[in-house]
Design a protein around this motif. Structure first.
Motif, mmCIF file in Angstrom:
data_model
loop_
_atom_site.group_PDB
_atom_site.id
_atom_site.type_symbol
_atom_site.label_atom_id
_atom_site.label_comp_id
_atom_site.label_asym_id
_atom_site.label_seq_id
_atom_site.Cartn_x
_atom_site.Cartn_y
_atom_site.Cartn_z
ATOM 1 N N GLY A 173 0.779 -1.225 0.000
ATOM 2 C CA GLY A 173 0.000 0.000 0.000
ATOM 3 C C GLY A 173 0.806 1.269 0.000
ATOM 4 O O GLY A 173 0.244 2.368 0.012
ATOM 5 N N TYR A 174 2.133 1.157 0.002
ATOM 6 C CA TYR A 174 3.003 2.321 -0.099
ATOM 7 C C TYR A 174 3.696 2.297 -1.455
ATOM 8 O O TYR A 174 4.355 1.327 -1.807
ATOM 9 C CB TYR A 174 4.077 2.310 0.991
ATOM 10 C CG TYR A 174 3.599 2.707 2.358
ATOM 11 C CD1 TYR A 174 2.481 3.508 2.534
ATOM 12 C CD2 TYR A 174 4.287 2.279 3.491
ATOM 13 C CE1 TYR A 174 2.056 3.876 3.792
ATOM 14 C CE2 TYR A 174 3.874 2.640 4.763
ATOM 15 C CZ TYR A 174 2.757 3.434 4.902
ATOM 16 O OH TYR A 174 2.346 3.798 6.160
ATOM 17 N N ASN A 175 3.571 3.354 -2.205
ATOM 18 C CA ASN A 175 4.253 3.472 -3.484
ATOM 19 C C ASN A 175 5.620 4.111 -3.273
ATOM 20 O O ASN A 175 5.952 4.586 -2.192
ATOM 21 C CB ASN A 175 3.427 4.308 -4.459
ATOM 22 C CG ASN A 175 2.082 3.671 -4.766
ATOM 23 O OD1 ASN A 175 2.002 2.464 -4.963
ATOM 24 N ND2 ASN A 175 1.033 4.475 -4.780
ATOM 25 N N ASP A 189 -2.136 6.332 6.490
ATOM 26 C CA ASP A 189 -1.370 6.845 5.358
ATOM 27 C C ASP A 189 -1.033 5.702 4.393
ATOM 28 O O ASP A 189 0.061 5.626 3.860
ATOM 29 C CB ASP A 189 -0.095 7.506 5.877
ATOM 30 C CG ASP A 189 0.578 8.364 4.814
ATOM 31 O OD1 ASP A 189 -0.108 8.764 3.870
ATOM 32 O OD2 ASP A 189 1.786 8.606 4.942
ATOM 33 N N ASN A 190 -2.002 4.821 4.181
ATOM 34 C CA ASN A 190 -1.791 3.642 3.351
ATOM 35 C C ASN A 190 -2.942 3.504 2.367
ATOM 36 O O ASN A 190 -4.087 3.815 2.694
ATOM 37 C CB ASN A 190 -1.680 2.396 4.240
ATOM 38 C CG ASN A 190 -1.132 1.198 3.500
ATOM 39 O OD1 ASN A 190 -1.830 0.552 2.732
ATOM 40 N ND2 ASN A 190 0.145 0.898 3.721
ATOM 41 N N ASP A 191 -2.630 3.029 1.161
ATOM 42 C CA ASP A 191 -3.634 2.925 0.107
ATOM 43 C C ASP A 191 -4.352 1.580 0.084
ATOM 44 O O ASP A 191 -5.341 1.420 -0.647
ATOM 45 C CB ASP A 191 -2.983 3.153 -1.268
ATOM 46 C CG ASP A 191 -2.394 4.542 -1.393
ATOM 47 O OD1 ASP A 191 -2.934 5.469 -0.745
ATOM 48 O OD2 ASP A 191 -1.397 4.703 -2.120
ATOM 49 N N ASP A 192 -3.877 0.615 0.869
ATOM 50 C CA ASP A 192 -4.465 -0.726 0.872
ATOM 51 C C ASP A 192 -5.537 -0.824 1.968
ATOM 52 O O ASP A 192 -5.277 -0.517 3.132
ATOM 53 C CB ASP A 192 -3.371 -1.764 1.099
ATOM 54 C CG ASP A 192 -3.875 -3.181 0.963
ATOM 55 O OD1 ASP A 192 -3.716 -3.759 -0.119
ATOM 56 O OD2 ASP A 192 -4.432 -3.716 1.944
ATOM 57 N N HIS A 193 -6.762 -1.284 1.605
ATOM 58 C CA HIS A 193 -7.873 -1.315 2.563
ATOM 59 C C HIS A 193 -7.565 -2.209 3.761
ATOM 60 O O HIS A 193 -7.840 -1.838 4.912
ATOM 61 C CB HIS A 193 -9.146 -1.791 1.870
ATOM 62 C CG HIS A 193 -10.316 -1.946 2.807
ATOM 63 N ND1 HIS A 193 -10.982 -0.861 3.349
ATOM 64 C CD2 HIS A 193 -10.893 -3.067 3.329
ATOM 65 C CE1 HIS A 193 -11.943 -1.296 4.150
ATOM 66 N NE2 HIS A 193 -11.925 -2.625 4.156
ATOM 67 N N ALA A 194 -7.001 -3.386 3.520
ATOM 68 C CA ALA A 194 -6.699 -4.299 4.616
ATOM 69 C C ALA A 194 -5.638 -3.718 5.541
ATOM 70 O O ALA A 194 -5.736 -3.826 6.770
ATOM 71 C CB ALA A 194 -6.245 -5.644 4.060
ATOM 72 N N MET A 195 -4.635 -3.076 4.960
ATOM 73 C CA MET A 195 -3.562 -2.501 5.775
ATOM 74 C C MET A 195 -4.076 -1.353 6.643
ATOM 75 O O MET A 195 -3.529 -1.083 7.716
ATOM 76 C CB MET A 195 -2.437 -2.007 4.872
ATOM 77 C CG MET A 195 -1.715 -3.103 4.106
ATOM 78 S SD MET A 195 -0.566 -4.049 5.118
ATOM 79 C CE MET A 195 0.817 -2.905 5.220
ATOM 80 N N LYS A 196 -5.116 -0.679 6.202
ATOM 81 C CA LYS A 196 -5.692 0.411 6.982
ATOM 82 C C LYS A 196 -6.313 -0.073 8.286
ATOM 83 O O LYS A 196 -6.558 0.714 9.205
ATOM 84 C CB LYS A 196 -6.752 1.151 6.150
ATOM 85 C CG LYS A 196 -6.202 2.045 5.048
ATOM 86 C CD LYS A 196 -7.333 2.733 4.313
ATOM 87 C CE LYS A 196 -6.817 3.712 3.277
ATOM 88 N NZ LYS A 196 -6.189 4.897 3.904
ATOM 89 N N GLN A 197 -6.594 -1.369 8.397
ATOM 90 C CA GLN A 197 -7.228 -1.920 9.591
ATOM 91 C C GLN A 197 -6.221 -2.339 10.659
ATOM 92 O O GLN A 197 -6.613 -2.768 11.745
ATOM 93 C CB GLN A 197 -8.095 -3.132 9.206
ATOM 94 C CG GLN A 197 -8.972 -2.949 7.984
ATOM 95 C CD GLN A 197 -9.823 -1.697 8.042
ATOM 96 O OE1 GLN A 197 -10.472 -1.429 9.069
ATOM 97 N NE2 GLN A 197 -9.842 -0.929 6.961
ATOM 98 N N PRO A 220 2.268 -10.847 5.729
ATOM 99 C CA PRO A 220 1.219 -10.326 4.840
ATOM 100 C C PRO A 220 1.248 -8.805 4.713
ATOM 101 O O PRO A 220 0.564 -8.260 3.848
ATOM 102 C CB PRO A 220 -0.075 -10.811 5.502
ATOM 103 C CG PRO A 220 0.286 -11.050 6.924
ATOM 104 C CD PRO A 220 1.705 -11.515 6.915
ATOM 105 N N MET A 221 2.042 -8.118 5.541
ATOM 106 C CA MET A 221 2.183 -6.673 5.427
ATOM 107 C C MET A 221 3.158 -6.286 4.318
ATOM 108 O O MET A 221 3.231 -5.113 3.940
ATOM 109 C CB MET A 221 2.681 -6.082 6.752
ATOM 110 C CG MET A 221 1.765 -6.272 7.941
ATOM 111 S SD MET A 221 2.476 -5.570 9.457
ATOM 112 C CE MET A 221 2.452 -3.818 9.079
#
Length: 246
Positions: free
Chosen positions: A39-41, A91-99, A228-229
């Motif tokens: 989720g980080y570019n 500050d992350n673009d991935d929905h799962a990582m936001k949790q 998985p991160m």
């Protein structure tokens, strides 16, 4: 520009810079970094460049050291450093990582030993989390050799970092509670050794003005990339900037 604080920048980009006594310089630069987190570019951020080398004290970017023993070939110091590895779910673009829960940066206390020979220099360092964010321990063993020309100094380096289980599990593990919220697989990270190679360059533009550049390539160990991160097998960081020597 977004700044994704990354251990691989702070801990390795400036490791290979040559050390000179009674040298004080300040400046500014930019860092390009490929974060290993999902989720980080790729991102670019401005960073200060600070260096001081004295008889009893030094500042080498994110590390300050008090020299307790030093001669022509040896240097032993107590160190205090900033470990900027940080994960912010907002500050992350991935929905799962936001949790997931936030992983915070921390201060480290430890020691470092340098051995200087004609064929290059060896560094051995060990530090522990002083703020008890991860409660972990980090070690480093590296080799670097400055190659000095008329205006240009090139410093290739190679080394490994050691991260204990507490450190890796805090920054890369996924708890059962986080797994239920995010859908990511539960994961417990163990201790690991991370190898890297680097190249630093310093070019004298004028009597006091220097152009600096440093690149580091890191291979992520299985204990990190199996999380998985993480969605990368390696990481690359590049720094460029200008500094003024007083």
């Amino acid at each position: 520009m977004k700044f994704k604080k990354n251990l691989l920048i702070a801990a390795t980009l400036f490791t290979a810079m040559p050390v000179m006594a009674d040298d004080f310089s300040v400046g500014a630069g930019a860092v390009f970094n490929e974060s290993p987190y999902r989720g980080y570019n790729e991102n670019v951020t401005a960073v200060p460049l600070i260096s001081y080398e004295g008889e009893l004290f030094y500042v080498r970017q994110t590390t300050g050291g008090w020299i307790v023993w030093k001669d022509a070939k040896n240097e032993l110091s107590l160190t205090a450093s900033w470990m900027p590895l940080h994960f912010d779910p907002e500050d992350n673009d991935d929905h799962a990582m936001k949790q997931l829960d936030e992983r915070k940066a921390s201060a480290m206390l430890g020691g470092a030993y340098y051995r200087h020979e004609s064929w290059g220099s060896l560094k051995f360092a060990l530090a522990a989390d002083a703020m008890d964010e991860s409660g972990g321990v980090v070690g480093e063993m590296s080799y670097f050799r400055p190659i000095r020309m008329e205006r240009l100094t090139l410093t290739p380096s190679v080394g490994v970092f050691y991260y204990d289980e507490s450190f890796n599990d805090y920054y890369y593990g996924v708890s059962e509670k986080e797994s239920r919220r995010s859908g990511l697989q539960q994961y417990t990270a163990s201790e690991a050794v991370t190898p890297y190679i680097g190249l630093a360059a310093k070019y004298q533009l004028t009597q006091n003005l220097y152009l600096n550049a440093s690149a580091v390539y890191t291979v992520l160990p299985d204990e990190v990339k199996n999380s998985p991160m993480i969605d990368r097998d390696d990481s690359f960081a590049l720094m460029t900037g200008l500094s003024w020597k007083f």
